[in-house]
Write a protein that holds these residues in place. Structure first.
Motif, mmCIF file in Angstrom:
data_model
loop_
_atom_site.group_PDB
_atom_site.id
_atom_site.type_symbol
_atom_site.label_atom_id
_atom_site.label_comp_id
_atom_site.label_asym_id
_atom_site.label_seq_id
_atom_site.Cartn_x
_atom_site.Cartn_y
_atom_site.Cartn_z
ATOM 1 N N GLY A 1 0.821 -1.221 0.000
ATOM 2 C CA GLY A 1 0.000 0.000 0.000
ATOM 3 C C GLY A 1 0.848 1.261 0.000
ATOM 4 N N GLU A 2 0.183 2.381 0.164
ATOM 5 C CA GLU A 2 0.862 3.676 0.131
ATOM 6 C C GLU A 2 1.872 3.812 1.280
ATOM 7 O OE1 GLU A 2 0.029 5.613 -2.583
ATOM 8 O OE2 GLU A 2 1.720 6.837 -1.974
ATOM 9 N N ALA A 3 1.593 3.132 2.417
ATOM 10 C CA ALA A 3 2.495 3.264 3.571
ATOM 11 C C ALA A 3 3.832 2.557 3.373
ATOM 12 C CB ALA A 3 1.801 2.740 4.831
ATOM 13 N N GLN A 4 3.925 1.695 2.328
ATOM 14 C CA GLN A 4 5.189 0.967 2.129
ATOM 15 C C GLN A 4 6.392 1.915 2.058
ATOM 16 O OE1 GLN A 4 5.889 -0.559 -2.072
ATOM 17 N NE2 GLN A 4 3.736 -0.024 -2.322
ATOM 18 N N HIS A 5 6.208 3.094 1.439
ATOM 19 C CA HIS A 5 7.339 3.996 1.225
ATOM 20 C C HIS A 5 7.729 4.727 2.513
ATOM 21 C CE1 HIS A 5 6.714 3.092 -2.973
ATOM 22 N NE2 HIS A 5 5.438 3.379 -2.804
ATOM 23 N N ALA A 6 6.714 5.215 3.237
ATOM 24 C CA ALA A 6 7.001 5.937 4.491
ATOM 25 C C ALA A 6 7.631 4.998 5.519
ATOM 26 C CB ALA A 6 5.707 6.551 5.040
ATOM 27 N N VAL A 7 7.182 3.738 5.539
ATOM 28 C CA VAL A 7 7.756 2.767 6.480
ATOM 29 C C VAL A 7 9.195 2.438 6.057
ATOM 30 C CG1 VAL A 7 7.584 0.391 7.331
ATOM 31 C CG2 VAL A 7 5.537 1.822 7.216
ATOM 32 N N ALA A 8 9.398 2.220 4.756
ATOM 33 C CA ALA A 8 10.749 1.877 4.265
ATOM 34 C C ALA A 8 11.736 3.012 4.529
ATOM 35 C CB ALA A 8 10.695 1.565 2.772
ATOM 36 N N GLN A 9 11.241 4.264 4.472
ATOM 37 C CA GLN A 9 12.123 5.416 4.714
ATOM 38 C C GLN A 9 12.240 5.756 6.199
ATOM 39 O OE1 GLN A 9 10.890 8.714 2.126
ATOM 40 N NE2 GLN A 9 10.529 7.245 0.485
ATOM 41 N N GLY A 10 11.585 4.977 7.046
ATOM 42 C CA GLY A 10 11.673 5.212 8.492
ATOM 43 C C GLY A 10 10.894 6.441 8.949
ATOM 44 N N LEU A 11 9.981 6.948 8.113
ATOM 45 C CA LEU A 11 9.216 8.155 8.489
ATOM 46 C C LEU A 11 8.065 7.808 9.434
ATOM 47 C CD1 LEU A 11 9.046 9.903 5.005
ATOM 48 C CD2 LEU A 11 10.530 10.466 6.933
ATOM 49 N N ILE A 12 7.520 6.613 9.270
ATOM 50 C CA ILE A 12 6.498 6.111 10.202
ATOM 51 C C ILE A 12 6.823 4.637 10.484
ATOM 52 C CG2 ILE A 12 4.664 7.668 9.377
ATOM 53 C CD1 ILE A 12 3.377 5.214 7.979
ATOM 54 N N ALA A 13 6.228 4.130 11.572
ATOM 55 C CA ALA A 13 6.402 2.703 11.888
ATOM 56 C C ALA A 13 5.106 1.975 11.559
ATOM 57 C CB ALA A 13 6.717 2.542 13.369
ATOM 58 N N GLU A 14 5.198 0.659 11.430
ATOM 59 C CA GLU A 14 4.009 -0.140 11.165
ATOM 60 C C GLU A 14 2.938 0.124 12.241
ATOM 61 O OE1 GLU A 14 4.805 -4.212 10.160
ATOM 62 O OE2 GLU A 14 2.772 -4.849 10.658
ATOM 63 N N THR A 15 3.401 0.358 13.477
ATOM 64 C CA THR A 15 2.460 0.573 14.589
ATOM 65 C C THR A 15 1.736 1.924 14.491
ATOM 66 O OG1 THR A 15 4.378 1.311 15.827
ATOM 67 C CG2 THR A 15 3.578 -0.921 16.295
ATOM 68 N N ASP A 16 2.195 2.799 13.586
ATOM 69 C CA ASP A 16 1.497 4.084 13.380
ATOM 70 C C ASP A 16 0.284 3.923 12.467
ATOM 71 O OD1 ASP A 16 3.287 5.600 14.909
ATOM 72 O OD2 ASP A 16 4.695 5.720 13.216
ATOM 73 N N VAL A 17 0.138 2.756 11.836
ATOM 74 C CA VAL A 17 -0.957 2.549 10.881
ATOM 75 C C VAL A 17 -2.102 1.835 11.599
ATOM 76 C CG1 VAL A 17 -1.587 1.583 8.638
ATOM 77 C CG2 VAL A 17 0.761 2.377 9.030
ATOM 78 N N GLN A 18 -3.278 2.464 11.587
ATOM 79 C CA GLN A 18 -4.434 1.935 12.332
ATOM 80 C C GLN A 18 -5.460 1.347 11.374
ATOM 81 O OE1 GLN A 18 -4.150 2.315 15.609
ATOM 82 N NE2 GLN A 18 -2.313 3.594 15.366
ATOM 83 N N GLN A 19 -6.223 0.387 11.860
ATOM 84 C CA GLN A 19 -7.309 -0.158 11.026
ATOM 85 C C GLN A 19 -8.517 0.772 11.060
ATOM 86 O OE1 GLN A 19 -7.379 -4.343 12.599
ATOM 87 N NE2 GLN A 19 -7.825 -4.777 10.455
ATOM 88 N N LEU A 20 -9.054 1.071 9.888
ATOM 89 C CA LEU A 20 -10.279 1.889 9.821
ATOM 90 C C LEU A 20 -11.411 1.207 10.593
ATOM 91 C CD1 LEU A 20 -11.898 4.278 8.693
ATOM 92 C CD2 LEU A 20 -12.225 2.967 6.580
#
Ligand code: NAD
Length: 321
Positions: free
Chosen positions: A251-270
């Motif tokens: 998904g779109e978060a793959q890039h921010a996570v790979a760049q260390g800008l966010i962690a997997e734990t920052d992503v919440q389920q709708l």
């Protein structure tokens, strides 16, 4: 076993039924009552086709099955068929016997549009008035049509990489009685809600194109390498998704996570917002972002809903199997 062919879906399925089905299954996923099976997607070495399976089991809705299908790039030119082809198969969870076979092409567009609409319902500001579209292809028209039902939007603004396609979404806005204005990407600062639905592999929407308080639904990125928005935008936003594992890998978060800008734990389920176990938007200035990656359970949920409608109307085809 019941059959609902593709030709009957348009007359049977409504946007409201798709919305309800997707909202319920997102809630069931967050409550851990429903789960998706690992996705299979293969280049089959024939007709340049990509083929695969998305499946799952919803214990709450008692929906078990899979969507089989993919992308045949030569269909339109060679055979006059649409390039995306899919079929949903439902099974009786008590016995494993096949329960239904349902045309999945139109349903895919409706369930994808329902996902961003559910995110708008639960995350956009109540006073949202301007909706911005990034993308003007096949899915974009479904996205806009469904989103316009979620708030009292009084203007649609749109940008597309191929400007000649913009009339596709202008038509939807006009039919809904809402004025349409093409804008440059910087013009997206006017939007309260933005939907991106493109097949891009590089970001179009940058963090400084987005104003505080905006809700963004990123719907195009469903594969490793695709990207629609600048990774820094996810760092500024509260990020929600359909399924976290898909969000951070395809998904779109793959890039921010790979760049260390966010962690997997920052992503919440709708679904947690729908269930009330996550507060969702907590301030008017917060940027919320929904990373809609597309899960098999969405397909099963809308297919089960359409089977019910077909049975109700007496048009489901019954075969002994
Ligand atoms: P389409 O081919 O009809 O439209 C593609 C869109 O992407 C057009 O607006 C085009 O101008 C734009 N685009 C192409 N190259 C671009 C680039 N380099 N930069 C910016 N924009 C570019 O496709 P569609 O059927 O509308 O699907 C759009 C996307 O949605 C695809 O990536 C598809 O895989 C994805 N999709 C996601 C889900 C989901 O559940 N999340 C479901 C279905 C489709």
């Amino acid at each position: 076993m019941l059959i609902v062919p593709e030709r009957d879906i348009a007359d049977l399925m409504t946007r409201a039924a798709a919305f309800d089905a997707v909202e319920k299954v997102f809630a069931a996923m967050a409550a851990q009552e429903a789960y998706n099976f690992p996705v299979v997607r293969e280049a089959i070495g024939h007709e340049d086709a990509l083929y695969g399976f998305k499946g799952g089991f919803d214990r709450a809705g008692l929906t078990l099955g899979l969507k089989a299908g993919g992308y045949w790039p030569n269909n339109l030119e060679k055979r006059g068929l649409i390039n995306h082809q899919s079929t949903v198969f439902l099974f009786d969870p008590d016995t494993g016997k096949p329960a239904a076979m349902v045309g999945g092409n139109l349903l895919t567009a409706l369930r994808t549009a329902a996902a961003s609409s559910v995110s708008i319902k639960h995350l956009a500001r109540a006073d949202a008035r301007v909706i911005g579209m990034i993308g003007a292809g096949h899915q974009a028209t479904f996205q806009l049509r469904a989103a316009l039902e979620q708030r009292k939007f009084d203007k649609v603004i749109g940008w597309n990489f191929h400007p000649a396609m913009l009339p596709n979404i202008e038509k939807v806005a006009t039919e809904a009685g809402v004025p349409f204005e093409p804008v440059a990407l910087e013009g997206m600062q006017e939007a309260d809600v933005i939907i991106s639905i493109t097949s891009a592999f590089a970001p179009s929407l940058m963090a400084d194109h987005v104003s505080p308080g905006t809700h963004i639904a990123c719907m195009g990125t469903d594969t490793k390498g695709k990207q629609e928005v600048e990774a820094a935008l996810l760092a500024r936003a509260t990020v929600f998704t359909d399924e976290v594992a898909q969000s951070v890998s395809i998904g779109e978060a793959q890039h921010a996570v790979a760049q260390g800008l966010i962690a997997e734990t920052d992503v919440q389920q709708l679904g947690a917002v729908i269930n009330g176990t996550h507060p969702g938007r907590t301030s008017l200035n917060e940027i919320t972002l929904f990373d809609g990656t597309g899960v098999g359970l969405q397909d099963l949920a809308v297919a089960a809903a359409v089977v019910d409608l077909a049975v109700e109307k007496g048009i489901a085809i019954e075969v002994d199997f």
